[in-house]
Design a protein around this motif. Structure first.
Motif, PDB file in Angstrom:
ATOM      1  N   TYR A 138      -5.541 -10.526  -3.201  1.00  0.00           N
ATOM      2  CA  TYR A 138      -4.199  -9.920  -3.146  1.00  0.00           C
ATOM      3  C   TYR A 138      -3.608  -9.583  -4.513  1.00  0.00           C
ATOM      4  N   TRP A 139      -4.276  -9.946  -5.574  1.00  0.00           N
ATOM      5  CA  TRP A 139      -3.611  -9.840  -6.874  1.00  0.00           C
ATOM      6  C   TRP A 139      -3.394  -8.399  -7.349  1.00  0.00           C
ATOM      7  N   GLU A 140      -4.092  -7.433  -6.788  1.00  0.00           N
ATOM      8  CA  GLU A 140      -3.925  -6.046  -7.211  1.00  0.00           C
ATOM      9  C   GLU A 140      -2.748  -5.359  -6.535  1.00  0.00           C
ATOM     10  N   TYR A 141      -2.126  -6.041  -5.563  1.00  0.00           N
ATOM     11  CA  TYR A 141      -0.958  -5.448  -4.910  1.00  0.00           C
ATOM     12  C   TYR A 141       0.228  -5.412  -5.873  1.00  0.00           C
ATOM     13  N   GLU A 142       1.138  -4.455  -5.626  1.00  0.00           N
ATOM     14  CA  GLU A 142       2.349  -4.340  -6.430  1.00  0.00           C
ATOM     15  C   GLU A 142       3.330  -5.451  -6.047  1.00  0.00           C
ATOM     16  N   GLU A 143       4.257  -5.746  -6.942  1.00  0.00           N
ATOM     17  CA  GLU A 143       5.326  -6.703  -6.649  1.00  0.00           C
ATOM     18  C   GLU A 143       6.078  -6.274  -5.384  1.00  0.00           C
ATOM     19  N   ASN A 144       6.458  -7.259  -4.561  1.00  0.00           N
ATOM     20  CA  ASN A 144       7.216  -7.040  -3.319  1.00  0.00           C
ATOM     21  C   ASN A 144       6.389  -6.394  -2.203  1.00  0.00           C
ATOM     22  N   ASP A 145       5.091  -6.268  -2.397  1.00  0.00           N
ATOM     23  CA  ASP A 145       4.230  -5.683  -1.363  1.00  0.00           C
ATOM     24  C   ASP A 145       3.811  -6.792  -0.391  1.00  0.00           C
ATOM     25  N   ILE A 146       4.391  -6.778   0.801  1.00  0.00           N
ATOM     26  CA  ILE A 146       4.182  -7.885   1.747  1.00  0.00           C
ATOM     27  C   ILE A 146       2.770  -7.894   2.334  1.00  0.00           C
ATOM     28  N   ARG A 147       1.968  -6.866   2.073  1.00  0.00           N
ATOM     29  CA  ARG A 147       0.582  -6.882   2.542  1.00  0.00           C
ATOM     30  C   ARG A 147      -0.200  -8.037   1.924  1.00  0.00           C
ATOM     31  N   ALA A 148       0.260  -8.506   0.786  1.00  0.00           N
ATOM     32  CA  ALA A 148      -0.415  -9.618   0.118  1.00  0.00           C
ATOM     33  C   ALA A 148      -0.391 -10.879   0.977  1.00  0.00           C
ATOM     34  N   PHE A 149       0.577 -10.970   1.891  1.00  0.00           N
ATOM     35  CA  PHE A 149       0.720 -12.192   2.680  1.00  0.00           C
ATOM     36  C   PHE A 149      -0.395 -12.372   3.729  1.00  0.00           C
ATOM     37  N   VAL A 150      -1.168 -11.330   3.973  1.00  0.00           N
ATOM     38  CA  VAL A 150      -2.341 -11.496   4.845  1.00  0.00           C
ATOM     39  C   VAL A 150      -3.245 -12.580   4.255  1.00  0.00           C
ATOM     40  N   TYR A 151      -3.370 -12.579   2.934  1.00  0.00           N
ATOM     41  CA  TYR A 151      -4.212 -13.560   2.246  1.00  0.00           C
ATOM     42  C   TYR A 151      -3.393 -14.752   1.733  1.00  0.00           C
TER      43      TYR A 151
END
Length: 575
Positions: free
Chosen positions: A43-56
């Motif tokens: 998830y580290w390549e996601y932008e700040e505030n991008d809730i897609r990171a919460f999948v991981y």
């Protein structure tokens, strides 16, 4: 014009900084289970505030909980702060809880510092942010790792700068610059270089802010040159570049290069808007407005001033130096003959003063009580440890340090109290101007408890109105009996009317009239500000200086000599 900038360390930069640092911070004590690192890579390549990171991230949190690995759980919650769009505070509290369960004081301090950053960067709640910074300080002061200690020191410097203690803040930022600069070169881990580059650039920015506030133009230009060559040319440092463009705009404005300043501000805005840094956006709009005003483009100036007001309405926060934004709007609409707009912006200015006054009172007290005094005591303790043979000398030194600290604190507190009282008096003056634009005749009111014939009351009310309008209250030795004789009535009738319609006895009524008269004269008439207190007292109807000064203090909350000094300083700084 005073140029003061006080706020940096970008939200994303700071949170990235904290998160990356945290993984290094506890690398010695955390399990090296590769599973944790695998979660982060996803998830580290996601932008700040991008809730897609919460999948991981949710998987990461659940796994750390199941293993009761509280250091990793802390790290997971720290990452959640970065990628959450609207629940950052919830994850900050969870990070604090996990850090406490880990028993690692460095992590606990880091967790409190992160919560303070959210209050500061996302909400601009300085009072709440300072609470967290000071709590973090308690955990980090004995840390062997210098990075979190300097990170915390930086934030204390930001608060000092905001309060206007620029010399003290500048010394802090010089320390931070020296520390971070050492760790941005050489054979170091890329995360360490990245973190320290962020800290270095933001400390440079804060030092520029202090130099601009102190009017040291050459030092500003020197640091801007260093910043230009030190800021990496990639997307991770866009916001730092925006801060330096903003600072360059202020420098150009100071040099009266108004078209250049406008260009600089326009270059700064996109980066600020990308992260919704409303404080600096507001600041840029104000100085764009000032630049247009200096160029004679009044309508463009007003357009930018209004944007500042729009931001204040939304966030209820504004930098103290932007106060004149409202003075310009009030003056503009007064000249335009638009009383409705003039009244609106006058009320807005009163709100601005209230917000600023509240912040200053709280922050100034805590920064000196809970931080500076503690620092002095630590200096004393270190001296005692250095040479046990100089015990007597160290005790004396400690007493002197504490005494000097107390005297400095007392003096600054007194100065702040006087400033707060002066601000309150200015608000009162403005409120009286709005509520009573001109003296209106008193009218008969049946609800008043005056047991006299209506005709008698109406005559006395008319006499009192004329008495005030003609400033007869300035006559020395005025008594209730003399005034009753002047009105051709008796003292009982006059006393009843004054008590009911003025809400006080005769003595208080006369004193209030005289003090209000003196206050208005001092505020509006430069000649009165040249008079001695004895002269002002006499001209206001008082028999002696001491009586006048005491009553002025009782009614206005500030002594006349302090009111005069503050008014003169205010006018000089506004020129």
């Amino acid at each position: 014009m005073i140029f003061t900038e006080r706020y940096p360390l970008i939200r994303r930069a700071f949170l990235m900084y904290c998160c990356l640092f945290a993984s290094i911070l506890f690398s010695q004590s955390v399990s090296k289970d590769p599973t944790y690192e695998e979660f982060r890579k996803k998830y580290w390549e996601y932008e700040e505030n991008d809730i897609r990171a919460f999948v991981y991230l949710d998987q990461y949190i659940d796994y750390a909980k199941s293993k009761k690995n509280y250091s990793e759980l802390f790290q997971a919650y720290k990452d959640a702060i970065l990628f959450s769009a609207d629940q950052k505070m919830k994850y900050a509290d969870s990070a604090i809880a996990a850090a406490k369960q880990s028993g690692n004081k460095d992590l606990i301090g880091d967790a409190y510092l992160s919560k303070g950053a959210i209050y500061y960067f996302n909400h601009r709640k300085f009072q709440l942010a300072l609470n967290e910074y000071l709590t973090a300080y308690e955990y980090l002061e004995d840390s062997k790792d210098k990075l979190p200690k300097y990170q915390n020191l930086y934030h204390i410097g930001v608060v000092k700068s905001y309060l206007g203690y620029y010399e003290e803040a500048l010394e802090i930022f010089k320390e931070c610059i020296a520390f971070f600069e050492i760790n941005i070169k050489g054979d170091l881990h890329e995360n360490i270089i990245y973190n320290n580059t962020k800290g270095y650039l933001n400390s440079l920015h804060q030092a520029i802010i202090c130099y601009q506030a102190l009017g040291k133009k050459e030092d500003v230009k020197k640091l801007l040159t260093i910043a230009a060559s030190s800021t990496p040319k990639n997307k991770d440092f866009i916001l730092e570049k925006s801060y330096f463009e903003k600072s360059k705009g202020v420098s150009d404005f100071s040099d009266k290069k108004y078209p250049d300043a406008i260009r600089d501000f326009d270059l700064a805005l996109p980066g600020l808007m990308k992260v919704n840094d409303f404080t600096w956006i507001s600041y840029v709009y104000f100085y764009k407005g000032e630049s247009y005003r200096k160029l004679g483009k009044q309508e463009l100036a007003i357009e930018n001033y209004k944007k500042v007001d729009s931001i204040f309405n939304k966030h209820k926060f504004i930098l103290p130096e932007l106060r004149s934004n409202y003075e310009e709007l009030i003056t503009y609409y007064k000249k335009k003959g638009s009383p409705e707009n003039e009244l609106y912006y006058t009320n807005q200015l009163l709100k601005v003063d209230s917000v600023i006054s509240s912040d200053f009172k709280y922050l100034s007290t805590r920064i000196y009580k809970d931080y500076d005094t503690k620092q002095l005591l630590e200096v004393k303790e270190n001296l005692e440890k250095t040479n046990s043979y100089g015990f007597v000398l160290l005790v004396i030194s400690g007493v002197v340090i504490v005494f000097l600290g107390f005297m400095i604190f007392y003096r600054l507190r007194k100065q702040k109290q006087i400033q707060e009282k002066y601000n309150k008096l200015l608000v009162k003056i403005e409120e009286d101007k709005i509520a009573h634009p001109e003296t209106e005749p008193l009218k008969f009111d049946q609800t008043k408890n005056v047991k006299l014939d209506q005709n008698i009351v109406e005559k006395l009310l008319k006499d009192i109105s004329n008495f005030e309008a003609n400033e007869k209250f300035l006559e020395k030795g005025l008594t209730l009996k003399k005034l009753a004789e002047y009105f051709k009535t008796n003292t009982s009738y006059l006393s009843q009317v004054i008590n009911e319609y003025k809400g006080s006895n005769f003595s208080v009524y006369i004193n209030v009239l005289r003090i209000n008269y003196a206050t208005q004269k001092i505020y509006n008439d430069k000649e009165w500000r040249k008079y001695s207190i004895e002269h002002i007292a006499s001209a206001s109807g008082f028999s002696n200086r001491q009586s006048f000064s005491n009553i002025f203090l009782e009614i206005n909350g500030i002594r006349p000599v302090d009111f005069i000094k503050k008014r003169i300083k205010e006018l000089e700084s506004g020129e």
